[in-house]
Design an enzyme around this catalytic site. Structure first.
Site, mmCIF file in Angstrom:
data_model
loop_
_atom_site.group_PDB
_atom_site.id
_atom_site.type_symbol
_atom_site.label_atom_id
_atom_site.label_comp_id
_atom_site.label_asym_id
_atom_site.label_seq_id
_atom_site.Cartn_x
_atom_site.Cartn_y
_atom_site.Cartn_z
ATOM 1 C CE LYS A 154 -3.987 -2.170 0.442
ATOM 2 N NZ LYS A 154 -5.018 -2.130 -0.623
ATOM 3 C CG LEU A 205 -5.584 9.780 4.703
ATOM 4 C CD1 LEU A 205 -5.650 9.355 6.170
ATOM 5 C CD2 LEU A 205 -6.461 11.008 4.467
ATOM 6 C CG LEU A 241 -6.289 8.529 -0.437
ATOM 7 C CD1 LEU A 241 -6.181 8.849 -1.919
ATOM 8 C CD2 LEU A 241 -6.567 9.793 0.374
ATOM 9 C CD GLU A 276 0.141 16.023 7.452
ATOM 10 O OE1 GLU A 276 -0.486 17.029 7.839
ATOM 11 O OE2 GLU A 276 -0.399 14.916 7.247
ATOM 12 C CD GLU A 307 -2.512 16.686 1.669
ATOM 13 O OE1 GLU A 307 -1.987 15.899 2.486
ATOM 14 O OE2 GLU A 307 -1.846 17.285 0.788
#
Length: 260
Positions: free
Chosen positions: A24, A63, A65, A115, A135
């Site tokens: 992933k 992230l 998703l 981040e 984003e």
């Protein structure tokens, strides 16, 4: 925990923490955050410095998703009470915890991956790195501390451009914008990060703590308050190890190391 999504290894005084969802692209979900929290807390107890890296071809594509979509469509039941954002909590354990962290970056360092990377104190990247904040194209906004950490590293102009346009920075551009300090050939980031972490681990722990906890807080203060906090710090009791190292230098037993 059913699956090891974050690996942990102690190598002498250095804790090696690896994101382990290579299929992933090491996307970050709540299970990764929970396991990362445990690993970072363990490193704070056992090690003098930590290294965070990614298994497989990427550091982290950010992230997960699929998990974000589940929340956005109401498939995930929200908690009854508001609590601190789990990413904020864990990334702050890295940024302002008891030990310094070095990030070893390769491949995608995108969104939440960036981040996480900027929560580390020193960042090493290889030539395969690319950095992005997609984003704006996903209809979401940074939520893992990026408004604070990434913006303080690259500045508003660069961060806004990355978010508005979807622009990706190359490894060389990332170094120019201070995302990474050290740039290595492809495949060399982890070895370099381990080398740097081993060197940091030899410092007096109290000094490492002041560098990672006091210094960023001074940056948040006014000029006068910053100087006052520095004065207070310089007058705090020093460890016996500090006195021993100062004596060694005065006696001529410790030398400054010239850059290679």
């Amino acid at each position: 925990m059913s699956e090891t999504q974050v690996t942990y290894e102690l190598d002498g005084a250095v804790a090696l923490i690896g994101l382990n969802r290579p299929e992933k692209r090491n996307a970050i979900n709540e299970e990764v955050i929970a396991q990362l929290r445990d690993a970072v807390n363990r490193a704070g107890d056992e090690a003098m410095c930590g290294v965070i890296y990614g298994h497989g071809g990427n550091f982290s594509a950010g992230l997960d998703l699929r998990e974000a979509l589940s929340r956005a469509t109401g498939q995930t039941v929200p908690p009854k009470k508001r609590r601190r954002h789990s990413w904020h909590e864990v990334f702050d354990l890295i940024a302002r915890g008891p030990i310094p962290f070095v990030a070893a970056l390769h491949g995608a360092v995108v969104g939440g991956g960036l981040e996480l990377a900027t929560a580390a104190h020193v960042r090493v990247g290889d030539n395969s790195c690319f950095f992005g904040l997609p984003e704006g194209q996903r209809g979401i906004f940074v939520g893992g501390g990026g408004t604070v950490r990434i913006q303080r590293v690259v500045g508003y102009t660069v961060m806004a451009d990355m978010m508005l346009t979807g622009r990706l920075l190359t490894a060389e551009e990332g170094q120019r914008e201070h995302i990474i300090t050290y740039l290595t050939p492809i495949g060399g980031a982890l070895d370099k990060a381990r080398e740097i972490a081993a060197k940091i681990a030899q410092n007096v722990p109290d000094t490492n703590w002041r560098i990672t906890n006091l210094l960023p807080r001074v940056n948040d203060l006014s000029h006068e308050d910053g100087l006052f906090l520095e004065y207070m710090s310089s007058n705090m009791m020093r460890s016996p190890e500090t006195a021993a190292r100062l004596q060694s230098f005065v006696d001529g037993n410790a030398k400054l190391v010239k850059p290679e």
